[in-house]
Design a protein around this motif. Sequence first.
Motif, PDB file in Angstrom:
ATOM      1  N   ASP A 143       0.759  -1.207   0.044  1.00  0.00           N
ATOM      2  CA  ASP A 143       0.031   0.027   0.046  1.00  0.00           C
ATOM      3  C   ASP A 143       0.928   1.259  -0.010  1.00  0.00           C
ATOM      4  OD1 ASP A 143      -2.591   1.427  -0.165  1.00  0.00           O
ATOM      5  OD2 ASP A 143      -2.664   1.092   2.163  1.00  0.00           O
TER       6      ASP A 143
ATOM      7  N   ALA B 264       0.373   5.854   0.664  1.00  0.00           N
ATOM      8  CA  ALA B 264      -0.586   6.804   0.916  1.00  0.00           C
ATOM      9  C   ALA B 264      -0.135   8.170   1.041  1.00  0.00           C
ATOM     10  CB  ALA B 264      -1.088   6.572   2.434  1.00  0.00           C
TER      11      ALA B 264
ATOM     12  N   SER C  81      -1.609  -2.328   4.906  1.00  0.00           N
ATOM     13  CA  SER C  81      -2.383  -1.078   4.515  1.00  0.00           C
ATOM     14  C   SER C  81      -1.841  -0.010   5.420  1.00  0.00           C
ATOM     15  CB  SER C  81      -3.854  -1.209   4.794  1.00  0.00           C
ATOM     16  OG  SER C  81      -4.387  -0.003   4.308  1.00  0.00           O
TER      17      SER C  81
ATOM     18  N   SER D 279      -2.131   4.543   6.016  1.00  0.00           N
ATOM     19  CA  SER D 279      -2.769   5.557   5.690  1.00  0.00           C
ATOM     20  C   SER D 279      -2.204   6.908   6.551  1.00  0.00           C
ATOM     21  CB  SER D 279      -4.074   5.763   6.279  1.00  0.00           C
ATOM     22  OG  SER D 279      -4.986   6.742   5.904  1.00  0.00           O
TER      23      SER D 279
ATOM     24  N   SER E 175       0.525  14.640   6.949  1.00  0.00           N
ATOM     25  CA  SER E 175       1.516  13.535   6.930  1.00  0.00           C
ATOM     26  C   SER E 175       2.148  13.035   8.283  1.00  0.00           C
ATOM     27  CB  SER E 175       2.356  13.450   5.918  1.00  0.00           C
ATOM     28  OG  SER E 175       3.402  14.238   6.211  1.00  0.00           O
TER      29      SER E 175
ATOM     30  N   ARG F 139      -8.361  -2.492   4.358  1.00  0.00           N
ATOM     31  CA  ARG F 139      -7.995  -1.244   3.951  1.00  0.00           C
ATOM     32  C   ARG F 139      -8.633  -0.006   4.807  1.00  0.00           C
ATOM     33  NH1 ARG F 139      -3.696  -2.319   1.269  1.00  0.00           N
ATOM     34  NH2 ARG F 139      -3.818  -3.478  -0.532  1.00  0.00           N
TER      35      ARG F 139
ATOM     36  N   GLN G 215      -8.880   4.329   5.826  1.00  0.00           N
ATOM     37  CA  GLN G 215      -8.240   5.861   5.700  1.00  0.00           C
ATOM     38  C   GLN G 215      -8.252   6.657   6.873  1.00  0.00           C
ATOM     39  OE1 GLN G 215     -10.562   7.721   2.703  1.00  0.00           O
ATOM     40  NE2 GLN G 215      -9.032   9.668   2.450  1.00  0.00           N
TER      41      GLN G 215
END
Length: 132
Positions: free
Chosen positions: A36, A38, A78, A80, A85, A121, A123
């Motif tokens: 993954d 992000a 996963s 996120s 950030s 997954r 977010q």
Amino acid sequence: ANQESIATKTGFLYVSTDGGVNWTQSASAGERNWSDVASSADGVNLSACDDGGYVYTSIDTGSNWTQQVTSGIRDWNSISVSGDSAKIVGALRDCTIFTSPDDGTTWADSGDICEKSGIFRFQLLTTSWTAD
């Protein structure tokens, strides 16, 4: 910003700065089993994870990557990041969640979020959480 990024299962990470019309290979991340990737809200800061490896971060739209050794070698599924950030959440294939409140410098095991193994997954929708 029209920054986008994708991860390939066995290969490289790719970054687009025009909404996905054109893609550039981010060779500095290396060829891995990426699971993954992000992006921060502005697309400048990226975080990525690989199967059986580490979390990697970039602060320059994927030109250069830093291996976050403190994330540990894990079976990452996963990842996120918050819009700025600073906060990163990573999930393992066994449903364990790890959080980093400081751009991947430190990590905390935040526990198991499901009763059985599975692929999922998620977010990160807020920047208001704090790691224990």
